[in-house]
Design a protein around this motif. Structure first.
Motif, short mmCIF file in Angstrom:
data_model
loop_
_atom_site.label_atom_id
_atom_site.label_comp_id
_atom_site.label_asym_id
_atom_site.label_seq_id
_atom_site.Cartn_x
_atom_site.Cartn_y
_atom_site.Cartn_z
N PRO A 40 -6.04 5.54 -1.33
CA PRO A 40 -6.50 5.33 -2.71
C PRO A 40 -5.36 4.79 -3.57
O PRO A 40 -4.20 5.19 -3.38
CB PRO A 40 -6.93 6.72 -3.17
CG PRO A 40 -7.22 7.47 -1.90
CD PRO A 40 -6.25 6.94 -0.89
N ASP A 41 -5.67 3.94 -4.50
CA ASP A 41 -4.61 3.39 -5.37
C ASP A 41 -3.93 4.48 -6.19
O ASP A 41 -2.73 4.41 -6.45
CB ASP A 41 -5.19 2.33 -6.31
CG ASP A 41 -5.38 0.99 -5.61
OD1 ASP A 41 -4.90 0.82 -4.48
OD2 ASP A 41 -6.03 0.11 -6.22
N GLY A 42 -4.72 5.46 -6.63
CA GLY A 42 -4.15 6.52 -7.44
C GLY A 42 -4.44 7.89 -6.86
O GLY A 42 -5.50 8.10 -6.26
N ASP A 43 -3.52 8.83 -7.03
CA ASP A 43 -3.72 10.19 -6.54
C ASP A 43 -4.65 10.96 -7.48
O ASP A 43 -5.09 10.42 -8.51
CB ASP A 43 -2.38 10.91 -6.40
CG ASP A 43 -1.68 11.07 -7.73
OD1 ASP A 43 -1.86 12.12 -8.37
OD2 ASP A 43 -0.95 10.13 -8.16
N ILE A 44 -4.93 12.21 -7.16
CA ILE A 44 -5.91 12.98 -7.92
C ILE A 44 -5.50 13.15 -9.38
O ILE A 44 -6.36 13.20 -10.28
CB ILE A 44 -6.14 14.37 -7.25
CG1 ILE A 44 -7.32 15.08 -7.89
CG2 ILE A 44 -4.87 15.22 -7.29
CD1 ILE A 44 -7.74 16.34 -7.16
N MET A 128 2.79 2.74 -8.06
CA MET A 128 1.88 3.76 -8.58
C MET A 128 1.10 4.45 -7.47
O MET A 128 0.55 5.54 -7.67
CB MET A 128 0.90 3.13 -9.58
CG MET A 128 -0.07 2.16 -8.94
SD MET A 128 -1.13 1.34 -10.15
CE MET A 128 -2.19 0.39 -9.04
N THR A 129 1.05 3.84 -6.28
CA THR A 129 0.29 4.40 -5.17
C THR A 129 1.14 5.32 -4.32
O THR A 129 0.66 5.93 -3.37
CB THR A 129 -0.31 3.26 -4.30
OG1 THR A 129 -1.04 2.38 -5.16
CG2 THR A 129 -1.26 3.76 -3.24
N SER A 469 7.94 7.97 -7.09
CA SER A 469 6.52 8.24 -7.35
C SER A 469 6.18 8.19 -8.83
O SER A 469 5.01 8.15 -9.19
CB SER A 469 6.15 9.62 -6.81
OG SER A 469 6.94 10.62 -7.40
N GLU A 470 7.20 8.20 -9.71
CA GLU A 470 6.93 8.20 -11.14
C GLU A 470 7.00 6.82 -11.75
O GLU A 470 6.75 6.65 -12.94
CB GLU A 470 7.93 9.13 -11.85
CG GLU A 470 7.75 10.59 -11.43
CD GLU A 470 8.86 11.48 -11.94
OE1 GLU A 470 9.87 10.94 -12.44
OE2 GLU A 470 8.74 12.71 -11.84
N VAL A 471 7.36 5.80 -10.96
CA VAL A 471 7.40 4.43 -11.47
C VAL A 471 5.98 3.90 -11.49
O VAL A 471 5.36 3.71 -10.46
CB VAL A 471 8.28 3.53 -10.59
CG1 VAL A 471 8.30 2.11 -11.13
CG2 VAL A 471 9.70 4.07 -10.51
N SER A 477 -5.55 -0.15 -15.53
CA SER A 477 -6.40 1.04 -15.47
C SER A 477 -5.68 2.28 -14.97
O SER A 477 -6.12 3.40 -15.19
CB SER A 477 -7.63 0.75 -14.60
OG SER A 477 -7.24 0.19 -13.36
N TYR A 478 -4.54 2.11 -14.26
CA TYR A 478 -3.75 3.26 -13.81
C TYR A 478 -2.46 3.39 -14.63
O TYR A 478 -1.60 4.18 -14.30
CB TYR A 478 -3.38 3.11 -12.34
CG TYR A 478 -4.45 3.58 -11.39
CD1 TYR A 478 -4.80 4.92 -11.32
CD2 TYR A 478 -5.11 2.69 -10.56
CE1 TYR A 478 -5.78 5.36 -10.44
CE2 TYR A 478 -6.09 3.11 -9.68
CZ TYR A 478 -6.42 4.45 -9.62
OH TYR A 478 -7.39 4.88 -8.75
N GLY A 479 -2.31 2.60 -15.68
CA GLY A 479 -1.05 2.56 -16.41
C GLY A 479 -0.85 3.69 -17.38
O GLY A 479 -1.75 4.47 -17.68
N GLY A 480 0.36 3.75 -17.93
CA GLY A 480 0.72 4.83 -18.85
C GLY A 480 -0.08 4.81 -20.14
O GLY A 480 -0.48 5.85 -20.65
#
Length: 603
Positions: A40-44, A128-129, A469-471, A477-480
């Motif tokens: 998945p592109d993003g974690d939970i 981000m992944t 992992s924090e970069v 849609s997954y951005g800060g």
């Protein structure tokens, strides 16, 4: 003789010791069945169900895994692709009770048990992944103890950067093999070596290997795909296009297509002529641009059209127009061979490559949208970031593209470069206004590992220390910014006091807070305010469709968007009652918005 072989972890080991370590670690293993996984592109923690239901998350085919699949099949191996990102987005839209971990890990378990792979390969493109990748890796290790290999842009960038390498490899402690760069040939040769000649390590390339005792060895010899290997298209049958546009998005121009259109991607060449300091493409692909044969691209397009009913593709190329003659031939053949697929270049094209002949052929070949890679309108900044373009190039490209109104033309801008002043940024505003194109995507600089600007800013102490992992990207849609908006529904950027941001000392370098105001000023001035003066019916309709998408999907609580949507609907003589009422409802519920619209002379 082995060339360019080095043992970086630890450096005192010799080749024979590595050979013995490799043989001992592999033992009697054979890798006949390989499962390739796209996490998945993003974690939970990053994933938001509401955003998924709005179909805002990217949902791209795992193109690299598709190519690796065909390279392995050609050598007689059994291969399957598991696209967990697509599965997650599909389930988010189809199941009543959504449980992220259950959906991801139960499906993962089911596929592994059913296929029984000897080796699992995972890809990771974006920083981000990273956490999502780590979670999948750790789960596989805990439940199955199957050997794992990882590769992709994020893997390469993190290991190639001395700043992030050690922490990154330690973070993925359950991974056995790390493949760098374009690795479809290196990965296939690695599996051949495992199965046929463990003692012969000559064909092990671009790999970081963790042995049975936890020692790490790096072989930096590299094989670059070229010739016939470039013409191998991905195995699209293992990544069908049914859901890519249905439950997510590909590129930036889906709003111009019908809601039931099917989307996919195609890569026609690899690499980029540019050496922009904020980009890692040349580090990953090498300095040269390598092109597929035109007919191999056409054949892939025809397959997608006739076998998967694909209506639209995004070209993944980083330098689509590198060879103008080839580009014209490609677009011409798309027209002549009746591919009947529209396309866009959301990754951006280099302005200096644009000629009227190129754009004429692109239009006839189905182009409906392009991004221009501009970044800055200040000559000093352009030189600093090694951008292959000049203000003259940008203006010339804009004049040509304005002759083709059916091509929606957008511009990529970036702000917040080291030592970039308000004056430098305002030059970008002025050039953008003169270009007068359809939309400007303004992004604050996000330095990524393995780029010159990342290394320089780190050396100069301009980067706060953070884990890999924090970069994350600031936008998207997954951005800060998106995450902040989810916490505070009234935290829209355009609500702030931004119109006077350039009234301060123009020789100052903006702070992080001021960068946000600069972004808001540019977004409003370049994108919304200019909508008042457009008269071409084609452009009005394109803008109306895009604002309809923004209003309904991206920023439903922003009255500025609804105000300008009302304005465009009025011009097109469409029903604007909903837009008008939305503005009234929002400013009634939020007095701050009423003040902002009054300040902008919108009410």
């Amino acid at each position: 003789m082995l060339k360019n072989i080095s043992f970086k972890f630890p450096i005192e080991e010799d080749i024979e010791l590595f050979r013995q370590s490799f043989i001992k670690t592999i033992g009697e293993q054979k890798f006949q069945k390989i499962l390739l996984i796209n996490p998945p592109d993003g974690d939970i923690e990053m994933f938001n169900l509401e955003t998924a239901k709005l179909k805002r998350y990217p949902n791209y085919p795992p193109y690299g895994l598709g190519i690796i699949s065909n390279q392995l099949l050609k050598r007689g191996y059994d291969v399957e692709i598991l696209n967990l990102n697509d599965h997650l987005l599909t389930q988010a839209n189809e199941v009543e009770k959504f449980d992220y971990n259950k959906i991801v890990f139960e499906h993962l378990n089911e596929r592994i048990k059913k296929f029984s792979p000897d080796l699992i390969g995972l890809t990771c493109m974006f920083t981000m992944t990273h956490k999502s990748l780590k979670n999948v890796v750790d789960h596989i290790y805990k439940e199955f103890k199957i050997p794992m290999a990882v590769g992709g842009v994020h893997i390469t960038n993190s290991i190639q950067s001395e700043i992030t390498k050690e922490q990154f490899i330690n973070d993925l402690k359950n991974v056995n093999y790390f493949f760098l760069f374009e690795s479809e040939i290196a990965f296939a040769d690695f599996i051949n070596t495992i199965n046929n000649s463990k003692g012969n390590i000559e064909f092990l390339r671009q790999i970081v290997f963790r042995d049975i005792d936890g020692k790490l060895f790096e072989i930096d010899d590299r094989v670059v795909p070229s010739g016939e290997d470039l013409d191998i298209s991905p195995n699209h049958s293992m990544m069908p296009a049914n859901n890519f546009g249905k439950y997510g998005k590909i590129g930036s121009f889906a709003y111009l297509k019908k809601s039931d259109a099917k989307f996919s991607t195609v890569l026609s060449n690899r690499g980029c002529r540019a050496s922009c300091t904020f980009c890692s493409v040349r580090n990953f692909n090498g300095k040269k641009v390598r092109a597929r044969s035109v007919q191999s691209v056409i054949d892939e397009l025809l397959y997608l059209r006739h076998e998967q009913d694909v209506d639209h593709i995004m070209f993944l190329d980083d330098d689509l127009l590198y060879d103008r003659k080839r580009a014209i031939e490609l677009f011409t053949q798309m027209d002549k061979q009746d591919v009947n697929i529209t396309w866009d270049a959301s990754n951006g094209i280099i302005c200096s490559a644009i000629t009227e002949e190129v754009i004429e052929s692109a239009y006839k070949g189905g182009c409906i949208g392009v991004y221009l890679g501009m970044e800055s309108g200040n000559p000093q900044i352009l030189k600093q970031i090694r951008k292959p373009g000049t203000v003259k190039n940008f203006l010339n490209a804009a004049e040509i593209l304005k002759k083709y109104p059916h091509i929606n033309t957008r511009v990529l801008l970036m702000i917040g470069f080291p030592n970039e002043t308000f004056s430098n940024i305002y030059d970008t505003v002025k050039v953008s206004l003169e270009m007068d194109l359809d939309w400007y995507q303004v992004s604050p600089l996000q330095p990524l590992p393995n780029t010159p600007i990342f290394d320089q800013m780190s050396s100069d102490g301009l980067l706060s220390e953070q884990k890999t992992s924090e970069v994350k990207y600031i936008g998207g849609s997954y951005g800060g910014n998106r995450k902040a908006a989810e916490k505070d529904k009234n935290a829209e950027a355009l609500l702030g006091n931004f119109m006077n941001v350039f009234s301060s000392n123009l020789n100052d370098v903006p702070s992080k807070d001021q960068i946000r105001d600069v972004w808001s000023y540019m977004n409003y001035t370049l994108n919304y305010e200019r909508l008042k003066k457009i008269e071409n019916p084609i452009k009005i309709e394109q803008a109306q469709k895009y604002l309809e998408y923004i209003a309904n999907i991206v920023a439903p609580n922003d009255p500025i968007v609804w105000y300008y949507l009302d304005h465009l609907e009025t011009k097109l003589k469409k029903d604007n009652s909903k837009s008008k009422q939305k503005v009234l409802n929002i400013i009634k519920d939020n007095p701050n918005w009423k003040s902002k619209l009054s300040e902008l002379n919108l009410i």
